[in-house]
Design a protein around this motif. Structure first.
Motif, short mmCIF file in Angstrom:
data_model
loop_
_atom_site.label_atom_id
_atom_site.label_comp_id
_atom_site.label_asym_id
_atom_site.label_seq_id
_atom_site.Cartn_x
_atom_site.Cartn_y
_atom_site.Cartn_z
N PHE A 57 0.84 -1.19 0.00
CA PHE A 57 0.00 0.00 0.00
C PHE A 57 0.88 1.25 0.00
CE2 PHE A 57 -3.00 3.19 1.35
CZ PHE A 57 -4.13 2.83 0.64
N ASP A 58 1.97 1.22 0.74
CA ASP A 58 2.91 2.34 0.73
C ASP A 58 3.51 2.54 -0.66
OD1 ASP A 58 2.48 2.95 3.40
OD2 ASP A 58 4.25 1.85 4.10
N LYS A 114 -5.25 8.03 -7.34
CA LYS A 114 -5.24 8.64 -6.00
C LYS A 114 -6.61 8.53 -5.34
CE LYS A 114 -1.57 12.00 -6.79
NZ LYS A 114 -1.26 13.43 -6.85
N SER A 115 -7.66 8.67 -6.14
CA SER A 115 -9.02 8.55 -5.61
C SER A 115 -9.26 7.15 -5.06
CB SER A 115 -10.02 8.88 -6.71
OG SER A 115 -11.33 8.66 -6.27
N LEU A 116 -8.84 6.13 -5.81
CA LEU A 116 -9.01 4.75 -5.35
C LEU A 116 -8.20 4.49 -4.07
CD1 LEU A 116 -8.91 2.86 -8.74
CD2 LEU A 116 -10.85 3.03 -7.18
N GLU A 155 -7.66 3.77 2.15
CA GLU A 155 -6.64 4.22 3.12
C GLU A 155 -6.86 3.62 4.51
OE1 GLU A 155 -3.27 6.46 3.90
OE2 GLU A 155 -4.53 7.41 2.39
N ALA A 156 -8.08 3.57 4.97
CA ALA A 156 -8.36 3.08 6.32
C ALA A 156 -7.99 1.62 6.50
CB ALA A 156 -9.83 3.30 6.67
#
Length: 87
Positions: free
Chosen positions: A61-62, A74-76, A81-82
């Motif tokens: 993810f990083d 970026k939207s996806l 993110e959580a």
């Protein structure tokens, strides 16, 4: 064992280049031994596998956060993110 390093991955700056970028992304994840994160069918069988997968997902993810530069991408990423779910 291969050292995982986010600099081995390329930036995605154009949605039209996704297929080429994705091919490199998958190949690099195999090189880094993190390809299980990309397998939707994979289910860890014990606590150790759960912990290893969580570590892989965090790293991947990083990588995605660092290397996806498109608006859609970026939207996806913001959506996940959580959970930091890299799948």
């Amino acid at each position: 064992m291969t050292s995982r390093n986010a600099i081995h991955y390329r930036d995605l700056t154009d949605d039209d280049a996704f297929e080429e970028w994705n091919n490199h992304f998958v190949a690099t994840s195999i090189f880094h031994h993190t390809e299980l994160v990309l397998n939707k069918e994979y289910v860890p069988q014990n606590d150790e596998e759960v912990a290893v997968l969580a570590e892989m997902e965090s790293f991947m993810f990083d990588v995605l956060k660092s290397h996806i530069k498109t608006t859609i991408g970026k939207s996806l990423l913001t959506k996940y993110e959580a959970t930091r779910d890299a799948k």
